[in-house]
Design an enzyme around this catalytic site. Structure first.
Site, PDB file in Angstrom:
ATOM      1  N   HIS A  46      -6.450   6.541  -8.488  1.00 37.27           N
ATOM      2  CA  HIS A  46      -5.503   5.607  -8.846  1.00 37.27           C
ATOM      3  C   HIS A  46      -5.764   5.258 -10.173  1.00 37.27           C
ATOM      4  CE1 HIS A  46      -4.287   6.160  -4.874  1.00 37.27           C
ATOM      5  NE2 HIS A  46      -3.079   5.586  -5.052  1.00 37.27           N
ATOM      6  N   ILE A 171     -15.727 -11.476  -4.165  1.00 35.99           N
ATOM      7  CA  ILE A 171     -14.181 -11.423  -3.990  1.00 35.99           C
ATOM      8  C   ILE A 171     -13.995 -10.417  -2.737  1.00 35.99           C
ATOM      9  CG2 ILE A 171     -12.074 -10.595  -4.549  1.00 35.99           C
ATOM     10  CD1 ILE A 171     -12.810 -11.784  -7.591  1.00 35.99           C
ATOM     11  N   ASP A 175      -7.604  -3.229  -0.088  1.00 36.29           N
ATOM     12  CA  ASP A 175      -6.392  -2.646  -0.573  1.00 36.29           C
ATOM     13  C   ASP A 175      -6.152  -1.018  -0.137  1.00 36.29           C
ATOM     14  OD1 ASP A 175      -4.925  -1.019  -2.415  1.00 36.29           O
ATOM     15  OD2 ASP A 175      -6.387  -1.183  -4.088  1.00 36.29           O
ATOM     16  N   MET A 176      -4.985  -1.225   0.879  1.00 36.83           N
ATOM     17  CA  MET A 176      -4.933  -0.008   1.609  1.00 36.83           C
ATOM     18  C   MET A 176      -3.314   0.327   1.748  1.00 36.83           C
ATOM     19  SD  MET A 176      -4.829  -2.004   5.453  1.00 36.83           S
ATOM     20  CE  MET A 176      -4.087  -0.482   6.458  1.00 36.83           C
ATOM     21  N   LYS A 228       1.667   1.868  14.981  1.00 31.71           N
ATOM     22  CA  LYS A 228       1.580   0.569  14.656  1.00 31.71           C
ATOM     23  C   LYS A 228       1.475   0.522  12.853  1.00 31.71           C
ATOM     24  CE  LYS A 228      -1.666  -1.105  18.353  1.00 31.71           C
ATOM     25  NZ  LYS A 228      -2.999  -1.449  18.791  1.00 31.71           N
ATOM     26  N   GLY A 305     -14.307  -4.832  -0.380  1.00 31.69           N
ATOM     27  CA  GLY A 305     -14.678  -4.952  -1.695  1.00 31.69           C
ATOM     28  C   GLY A 305     -16.046  -5.475  -2.023  1.00 31.69           C
TER      29      GLY A 305
END
Length: 335
Positions: A46, A171, A175-176, A228, A305
């Site tokens: 990305h 931190i 992110d998924m 789910k 992270g």
């Protein structure tokens, strides 16, 4: 083949491309930094991998380089903005900055964004919030690229979700996508001629497959958590389109392109909400307990992270890793 290119060399080439497409100097610089940060911190799918696609979308008129967001509704902690089809990373950075600003005034900031584009690495905006000292939550819808559970055609988006928590000792960043693997990651494996490490989607007969080519061609990614994940995807799309007043997944990409997305940015300020005095200790205790777990042989437990800072240092020192084919495309575009 993966090669390493010095940070400044890559940035110069990105800026050359963006200036040719009429980005102002400050917007070109921020846009380049957002793409670079993704690759620096271990998310090339990305980051630089997506840069040629981004340029192509601009040339096709789906992204307007200097369009800026416009506020169309405001009520205390909540604002709704029209992204005017500007660059997705810049629109998202603006919307998160506005949510941060609201949270530091009211304790909570909520911004919904309509008529925007792909924001590339979603985690950039979670980090933007956490580095400002607030909890950040954001999510987006996408074009249909995932089936409803039991379905055999793409009806849902893989609708990425980000949760970021500020912490002195690193931190926490989740992110998924709502698919087992993002399409960016699957394209990375496809380019390398490799199968996915786990089943990542369905073939046309409804069988699970590790073939990225099969999954991408049919847009039948496997929902994370099976039914789910499919349910969460649906609800995220509903909330994003309702709050923003923008397009829902079934309306996105009808032209054959993924644009005109809807996004949500939520921030919570620890100081104004009164949990800053204990949050660091509480978070450290949770992570300490997590890492005290026994593990299977050869396995390691990490919090979401955890490796970001280490990857960034390494890639700044050795050069940004980039696929040779991707780099060649970036070079050609800048000439």
């Amino acid at each position: 083949m993966e090669i390493r290119i010095p940070y400044e060399t890559v940035k110069i080439k990105l800026l050359e491309n963006l200036r040719r497409l009429d980005f102002t100097e400050d917007r070109a610089d921020l846009c380049a930094e957002l793409f670079l940060r993704a690759s620096l911190e271990g998310v090339p799918s990305h980051g630089l991998d997506r840069f040629p696609v981004f340029l192509n979308m601009i040339k096709k008129g789906k992204i307007i380089p200097n369009a800026v967001p416009e506020c169309i509704f405001q009520q205390l902690v909540f604002e709704r903005w029209n992204g005017n089809f500007g660059p997705g990373p810049l629109n998202a950075h603006f919307a998160m900055a506005r949510s941060i600003e609201l949270s530091k005034k009211f304790g909570v900031g909520l911004v919904a964004l309509q008529h925007t584009n792909h924001w590339m690495r979603a985690g950039n905006f979670g980090l933007q919030a956490a580095e400002s000292g607030v909890v950040g939550i954001c999510f987006t819808n996408t074009k249909p690229n995932m089936p409803a559970w039991g379905g055999k055609e793409p009806k849902l988006g893989n609708n990425p979700l980000v949760i970021a928590i500020p912490r002195a000792n690193g931190i926490i960043l989740l992110d998924m996508a709502m698919s087992q693997f993002s399409y960016g990651k699957m394209n990375t494996y496809l380019r390398k001629g490799e199968e996915m490490p786990y089943e990542a989607g369905f073939d046309q007969q409804g069988n699970l497959t590790k073939s990225p080519a099969e999954i991408i061609s049919n847009e039948l990614a496997l929902p994370v958590g099976l039914w789910k994940g499919a349910g969460i995807s649906l609800l995220l799309d509903m909330i994003a389109s309702i709050l923003s007043g923008g397009a829902a997944t079934h309306e996105v990409g009808k032209s054959g392109f993924e644009f005109d997305l809807s996004q949500v940015f939520l921030c919570l300020d620890p100081v104004l909400l009164g949990f800053n005095s204990w949050s660091e200790q509480k978070l450290d205790q949770i992570i300490q307990d997590l890492k005290s777990s026994t593990v299977f042989q050869g396995k390691e437990i990490r919090f979401p992270g955890e490796k970001i800072a280490e990857l960034r240092r390494k890639n700044l020192e050795l050069g940004i890793p980039v696929d040779q084919e991707v780099w060649n495309k970036i070079i050609v575009e800048s000439e």
